[in-house]
Design an enzyme around this catalytic site. Sequence first.
Site, PDB file in Angstrom:
ATOM      1  CD  GLU A 100      -2.582   1.141   2.603  1.00 37.37           C
ATOM      2  OE1 GLU A 100      -3.046   0.984   3.158  1.00 37.37           O
ATOM      3  OE2 GLU A 100      -3.117   2.821   2.524  1.00 37.37           O
ATOM      4  CE  LYS A 230      -4.574 -17.985  13.124  1.00 33.46           C
ATOM      5  NZ  LYS A 230      -3.651 -19.242  12.412  1.00 33.46           N
ATOM      6  CG  ASP A 306      -1.172 -17.418  12.554  1.00 33.13           C
ATOM      7  OD1 ASP A 306      -1.580 -16.996  11.314  1.00 33.13           O
ATOM      8  OD2 ASP A 306      -1.023 -18.083  12.155  1.00 33.13           O
ATOM      9  CG  HIS A 401      -3.635   7.181  -0.437  1.00 32.81           C
ATOM     10  ND1 HIS A 401      -3.291   5.681  -0.206  1.00 32.81           N
ATOM     11  CD2 HIS A 401      -3.710   7.638   0.696  1.00 32.81           C
ATOM     12  CE1 HIS A 401      -3.079   5.190   0.528  1.00 32.81           C
ATOM     13  NE2 HIS A 401      -3.114   6.528   2.008  1.00 32.81           N
TER      14      HIS A 401
HETATM   15  C1  LIG Z   1       2.542  10.959   2.493  1.00 35.85           C
HETATM   16  C2  LIG Z   1       2.282  11.862   3.704  1.00 35.85           C
HETATM   17  C3  LIG Z   1       3.144  11.458   4.767  1.00 35.85           C
HETATM   18  C4  LIG Z   1       3.514  13.219   3.465  1.00 35.85           C
HETATM   19  O1  LIG Z   1       3.121  14.007   4.042  1.00 35.85           O
HETATM   20  P1  LIG Z   1       3.937  15.345   3.927  1.00 35.85           P
HETATM   21  O2  LIG Z   1       3.704  16.334   5.310  1.00 35.85           O
HETATM   22  O3  LIG Z   1       3.833  16.107   2.652  1.00 35.85           O
HETATM   23  O4  LIG Z   1       5.422  14.743   3.638  1.00 35.85           O
HETATM   24  P2  LIG Z   1       7.071  15.715   3.850  1.00 35.85           P
HETATM   25  O5  LIG Z   1       7.337  15.405   2.405  1.00 35.85           O
HETATM   26  O6  LIG Z   1       7.278  16.971   4.104  1.00 35.85           O
HETATM   27  O7  LIG Z   1       7.894  15.290   5.142  1.00 35.85           O
HETATM   28  C5  LIG Z   1       7.085  14.804   6.456  1.00 35.85           C
HETATM   29  C6  LIG Z   1       8.039  13.471   6.799  1.00 35.85           C
HETATM   30  O8  LIG Z   1       6.785  12.533   6.405  1.00 35.85           O
HETATM   31  C7  LIG Z   1       7.746  11.589   6.239  1.00 35.85           C
HETATM   32  N1  LIG Z   1       7.524  10.959   4.692  1.00 35.85           N
HETATM   33  C8  LIG Z   1       7.591  11.730   3.763  1.00 35.85           C
HETATM   34  N2  LIG Z   1       7.668  11.172   2.419  1.00 35.85           N
HETATM   35  C9  LIG Z   1       7.796  10.355   2.756  1.00 35.85           C
HETATM   36  C10 LIG Z   1       8.649   9.110   2.255  1.00 35.85           C
HETATM   37  N3  LIG Z   1       7.955   9.282   0.598  1.00 35.85           N
HETATM   38  N4  LIG Z   1       8.982   7.958   2.504  1.00 35.85           N
HETATM   39  C11 LIG Z   1       8.525   7.946   4.063  1.00 35.85           C
HETATM   40  N5  LIG Z   1       8.764   8.749   4.670  1.00 35.85           N
HETATM   41  C12 LIG Z   1       8.069  10.136   4.592  1.00 35.85           C
HETATM   42  C13 LIG Z   1       9.101  11.493   6.630  1.00 35.85           C
HETATM   43  O9  LIG Z   1       9.354  11.380   8.288  1.00 35.85           O
HETATM   44  C14 LIG Z   1       9.069  13.173   6.578  1.00 35.85           C
HETATM   45  O10 LIG Z   1       9.696  13.792   7.375  1.00 35.85           O
HETATM   46  P3  LIG Z   1      11.772  14.170   7.231  1.00 35.85           P
HETATM   47  O11 LIG Z   1      11.911  12.504   6.996  1.00 35.85           O
HETATM   48  O12 LIG Z   1      12.155  14.469   5.608  1.00 35.85           O
HETATM   49  O13 LIG Z   1      12.339  14.806   8.249  1.00 35.85           O
HETATM   50  C15 LIG Z   1       1.350  12.650   4.267  1.00 35.85           C
HETATM   51  O14 LIG Z   1       0.399  12.829   3.261  1.00 35.85           O
HETATM   52  C16 LIG Z   1       0.098  11.577   4.741  1.00 35.85           C
HETATM   53  O15 LIG Z   1       0.280  10.576   5.619  1.00 35.85           O
HETATM   54  N6  LIG Z   1      -0.778  11.341   3.624  1.00 35.85           N
HETATM   55  C17 LIG Z   1      -1.601   9.867   4.801  1.00 35.85           C
HETATM   56  C18 LIG Z   1      -1.411   8.952   4.002  1.00 35.85           C
HETATM   57  C19 LIG Z   1      -1.673   7.731   5.163  1.00 35.85           C
HETATM   58  O16 LIG Z   1      -2.204   7.578   6.035  1.00 35.85           O
HETATM   59  N7  LIG Z   1      -2.081   6.581   4.336  1.00 35.85           N
HETATM   60  C20 LIG Z   1      -2.784   5.338   5.865  1.00 35.85           C
HETATM   61  C21 LIG Z   1      -3.317   4.465   4.756  1.00 35.85           C
HETATM   62  S1  LIG Z   1      -5.073   4.855   4.204  1.00 35.85           S
HETATM   63  C22 LIG Z   1      -5.408   3.563   4.610  1.00 35.85           C
HETATM   64  O17 LIG Z   1      -5.220   2.017   4.626  1.00 35.85           O
HETATM   65  C23 LIG Z   1      -6.875   3.611   6.021  1.00 35.85           C
HETATM   66  C24 LIG Z   1      -8.041   4.548   5.591  1.00 35.85           C
HETATM   67  C25 LIG Z   1      -8.043   5.495   5.891  1.00 35.85           C
HETATM   68  O18 LIG Z   1      -9.548   3.441   4.872  1.00 35.85           O
HETATM   69  C26 LIG Z   1      -8.625   3.789   7.303  1.00 35.85           C
HETATM   70  C27 LIG Z   1      -9.872   4.851   8.025  1.00 35.85           C
HETATM   71  O19 LIG Z   1     -11.246   4.579   6.734  1.00 35.85           O
HETATM   72  O20 LIG Z   1      -9.823   6.004   8.501  1.00 35.85           O
HETATM   73  N1  LIG Z   2      -1.350 -25.742  16.875  1.00 37.69           N
HETATM   74  C1  LIG Z   2      -2.923 -24.849  16.692  1.00 37.69           C
HETATM   75  O1  LIG Z   2      -4.170 -24.707  17.371  1.00 37.69           O
HETATM   76  C2  LIG Z   2      -1.978 -24.008  15.826  1.00 37.69           C
HETATM   77  C3  LIG Z   2      -0.611 -23.586  15.611  1.00 37.69           C
HETATM   78  N2  LIG Z   2      -0.296 -22.462  14.503  1.00 37.69           N
HETATM   79  C4  LIG Z   2       0.562 -21.959  14.006  1.00 37.69           C
HETATM   80  O2  LIG Z   2       1.601 -22.685  15.841  1.00 37.69           O
HETATM   81  C5  LIG Z   2       2.616 -21.869  15.209  1.00 37.69           C
HETATM   82  C6  LIG Z   2       3.456 -20.627  16.745  1.00 37.69           C
HETATM   83  O3  LIG Z   2       3.558 -21.538  17.986  1.00 37.69           O
HETATM   84  P1  LIG Z   2       4.046 -21.532  18.565  1.00 37.69           P
HETATM   85  O4  LIG Z   2       3.967 -22.740  20.207  1.00 37.69           O
HETATM   86  O5  LIG Z   2       4.511 -20.376  19.232  1.00 37.69           O
HETATM   87  O6  LIG Z   2       5.408 -21.719  18.661  1.00 37.69           O
HETATM   88  P2  LIG Z   2       6.438 -23.752  18.049  1.00 37.69           P
HETATM   89  O7  LIG Z   2       5.333 -24.576  17.940  1.00 37.69           O
HETATM   90  O8  LIG Z   2       7.581 -23.129  16.901  1.00 37.69           O
HETATM   91  O9  LIG Z   2       6.836 -23.629  20.201  1.00 37.69           O
HETATM   92  C7  LIG Z   2       7.960 -22.462  19.952  1.00 37.69           C
HETATM   93  C8  LIG Z   2       9.296 -23.438  20.659  1.00 37.69           C
HETATM   94  O10 LIG Z   2      10.084 -22.686  20.996  1.00 37.69           O
HETATM   95  C9  LIG Z   2      11.123 -23.520  21.891  1.00 37.69           C
HETATM   96  N3  LIG Z   2      11.409 -22.370  22.786  1.00 37.69           N
HETATM   97  C10 LIG Z   2      12.782 -21.872  22.728  1.00 37.69           C
HETATM   98  N4  LIG Z   2      13.357 -20.530  23.356  1.00 37.69           N
HETATM   99  C11 LIG Z   2      11.816 -20.487  24.062  1.00 37.69           C
HETATM  100  C12 LIG Z   2      11.308 -19.362  24.462  1.00 37.69           C
HETATM  101  N5  LIG Z   2      12.325 -18.580  24.458  1.00 37.69           N
HETATM  102  N6  LIG Z   2       9.659 -18.751  24.818  1.00 37.69           N
HETATM  103  C13 LIG Z   2       9.594 -19.796  24.264  1.00 37.69           C
HETATM  104  N7  LIG Z   2       9.668 -20.754  23.391  1.00 37.69           N
HETATM  105  C14 LIG Z   2      10.600 -20.850  23.231  1.00 37.69           C
HETATM  106  C15 LIG Z   2       9.567 -23.989  22.937  1.00 37.69           C
HETATM  107  O11 LIG Z   2      10.109 -25.649  23.746  1.00 37.69           O
HETATM  108  P3  LIG Z   2       9.166 -25.681  24.760  1.00 37.69           P
HETATM  109  O12 LIG Z   2       7.470 -26.245  24.665  1.00 37.69           O
HETATM  110  O13 LIG Z   2       9.662 -26.943  25.423  1.00 37.69           O
HETATM  111  O14 LIG Z   2       9.847 -24.655  26.380  1.00 37.69           O
HETATM  112  C16 LIG Z   2       8.516 -25.102  21.720  1.00 37.69           C
HETATM  113  O15 LIG Z   2       9.735 -25.847  20.967  1.00 37.69           O
HETATM  114  C17 LIG Z   2       2.999 -20.893  13.796  1.00 37.69           C
HETATM  115  O16 LIG Z   2       3.016 -21.298  12.865  1.00 37.69           O
HETATM  116  C18 LIG Z   2       0.781 -20.551  13.894  1.00 37.69           C
HETATM  117  O17 LIG Z   2       1.200 -20.269  12.755  1.00 37.69           O
HETATM  118  C19 LIG Z   2      -1.331 -21.171  14.811  1.00 37.69           C
HETATM  119  C20 LIG Z   2      -3.004 -21.601  15.400  1.00 37.69           C
HETATM  120  C21 LIG Z   2      -3.018 -22.530  16.103  1.00 37.69           C
END
Ligand SMILES: CC(C)(COP(=O)([O-])OP(=O)([O-])OC[C@H]1O[C@@H](n2cnc3c(N)ncnc32)[C@H](O)[C@@H]1OP(=O)([O-])[O-])[C@@H](O)C(=O)NCCC(=O)NCCSC(=O)C[C@@](C)(O)CC(=O)[O-]
Ligand SMILES: NC(=O)C1=CN([C@@H]2O[C@H](COP(=O)(O)OP(=O)(O)OC[C@H]3O[C@@H](n4cnc5c(N)ncnc54)[C@H](OP(=O)(O)O)[C@@H]3O)[C@@H](O)[C@H]2O)C=CC1
Length: 410
Positions: A100, A230, A306, A401
């Site tokens: 996006e 989920k 996940d 956008h």
């Molecule tokens: C696009 C901006 C940020 C421009 O904003 P601007 O103020 O014109 O940008 P600028 O050129 O003056 O730069 C200001 C700062 O913005 C950042 N920045 C600026 N450009 C870049 C770039 N190319 N790459 C990385 N960072 C950038 C960067 O931090 C920069 O600071 P600097 O680094 O220059 O000191 C602004 O217009 C904006 O934020 N627009 C909104 C876009 C947005 O929020 N989209 C989110 C997704 S929308 C969606 O998916 C969900 C939605 C909306 O449907 C959910 C809902 O219903 O609410």
């Molecule tokens: N089975 C299900 O119903 C579902 C499974 N999933 C899937 O499950 C997966 C994640 O399961 P999850 O149990 O997190 O991962 P894992 O099954 O990979 O288990 C984590 C492993 O890491 C070991 N381990 C080593 N160090 C650490 C530590 N510091 N902290 C915790 N564990 C450690 C654990 O050992 P030990 O246990 O011996 O301590 C364990 O064997 C994902 O792939 C996800 O998509 C998602 C939804 C449902």
Amino acid sequence: MMKIDEVVEKLIRGEISFHEIDNLLEANAAMVARRLALEKILGIGLPSIGSTVIDYSEIKNKNAENVIGAVQIPLGIVGPIRVNGDYAKGDFYVPLATTEGALIASVNRGSKAVTLSGGVRVKVLKDEMTRAPVFRFDSIEEIPNFLKFIEENVEKIKNITNSTSSHGRLKSITPFVLGNNVWLRFSFETGDAMGMNMVTIAVEKVCEFIEENFPSADCLAVSGNMCSDKKQTNVNSLFGRGKTVVAEALIKKDVIKSVLRSNAQLIHDINLRKNWLGTARAGSLSQFNAHFANIVTAIFIATGQDVAQVVESSSGYTWTEVRGEDLYISVTLPSLEVGTIGGGTRLPTQKEALSIMGVYGSGNPPGSNAKKFAEIVASTVLSGELNLLAALANRELGKAHARLGRAMKV
Ligand SMILES: CC(C)(COP(=O)([O-])OP(=O)([O-])OC[C@H]1O[C@@H](n2cnc3c(N)ncnc32)[C@H](O)[C@@H]1OP(=O)([O-])[O-])[C@@H](O)C(=O)NCCC(=O)NCCSC(=O)C[C@@](C)(O)CC(=O)[O-]
Ligand SMILES: NC(=O)C1=CN([C@@H]2O[C@H](COP(=O)(O)OP(=O)(O)OC[C@H]3O[C@@H](n4cnc5c(N)ncnc54)[C@H](OP(=O)(O)O)[C@@H]3O)[C@@H](O)[C@H]2O)C=CC1
């Protein structure tokens, strides 16, 4: 071992299935053979899917089946974001994987505003992964005895769960009743793992113990949807799932003006009318925010979480207050399900993405890395919320956008 070409022909003739190729070839050769066979069947080329750094022998029987390659998603970084957490302390770059346009720029501007204002304060309030099997009874007669049985056997149940994992630790069991059905919602600490495998394996063992010792309880399914995995549900919002995280920042008047080109009152007004009134009117019970899902999804993809758990991980609340001419903003995420070990975190690019934030693998003590990661995620979510509210206030959403996020430029 057979040759790749022979295996491809066998599959095309329908003599073997895609997954059986794993029994005939070395892992990476099997991945290539599946792709070549699919290309021949469909009469198309899939060279980009086939070009991957993933070593299939490393993920076979661990992460995916019937693998033919990988898809790639652009990865950007935002930051630094200043985080004042109990685990994450300092300035962090955060990787976001997305297609996006404008999203990364948006969160980046938010992180600039937040950091110039002193950063985000963030707390993990609760850390519990849940599984809730459903038990069926012939009659409600038995249910009070069943609940008493569970209460009296908590220590025994804890010993059973301790035997299945060295990191999963049972914290509580919460019962829910509907007619002749009982759900037991088991909550575990799972160290640095998100924990779903760990918890499911433990609870399956507990169900065996329950059925042996309380025969009228019939465990129909180890997941009875009161978990809730989920799915966006009230039980997750009220009791939490994974990490419950709250973050706050005070954005200075000057920063709102110079970086966000807005003012506190307008951003606050939009938050109330959009995120609260608008969401209530639209009928959502747990998504009083603008775009938690954007940030959570992009981080989940980048770091091997996940992705289906975005459903509940992106629920939550954005709260604002005007303080003088500054803006107080907070985000609350009741069920943020993240891990720094296990699942997809071990894939090569995902592992590197976690290392950008210094959170790959096991923490010391265990659990501290995943909490640090959760604090960084919540801080990034706050940055994204702040900036989108400001962008709406400035009426720059469509413009941004059009400039950064359109495939077909006119
Ligand atoms: C696009 C901006 C940020 C421009 O904003 P601007 O103020 O014109 O940008 P600028 O050129 O003056 O730069 C200001 C700062 O913005 C950042 N920045 C600026 N450009 C870049 C770039 N190319 N790459 C990385 N960072 C950038 C960067 O931090 C920069 O600071 P600097 O680094 O220059 O000191 C602004 O217009 C904006 O934020 N627009 C909104 C876009 C947005 O929020 N989209 C989110 C997704 S929308 C969606 O998916 C969900 C939605 C909306 O449907 C959910 C809902 O219903 O609410
Ligand atoms: N089975 C299900 O119903 C579902 C499974 N999933 C899937 O499950 C997966 C994640 O399961 P999850 O149990 O997190 O991962 P894992 O099954 O990979 O288990 C984590 C492993 O890491 C070991 N381990 C080593 N160090 C650490 C530590 N510091 N902290 C915790 N564990 C450690 C654990 O050992 P030990 O246990 O011996 O301590 C364990 O064997 C994902 O792939 C996800 O998509 C998602 C939804 C449902």
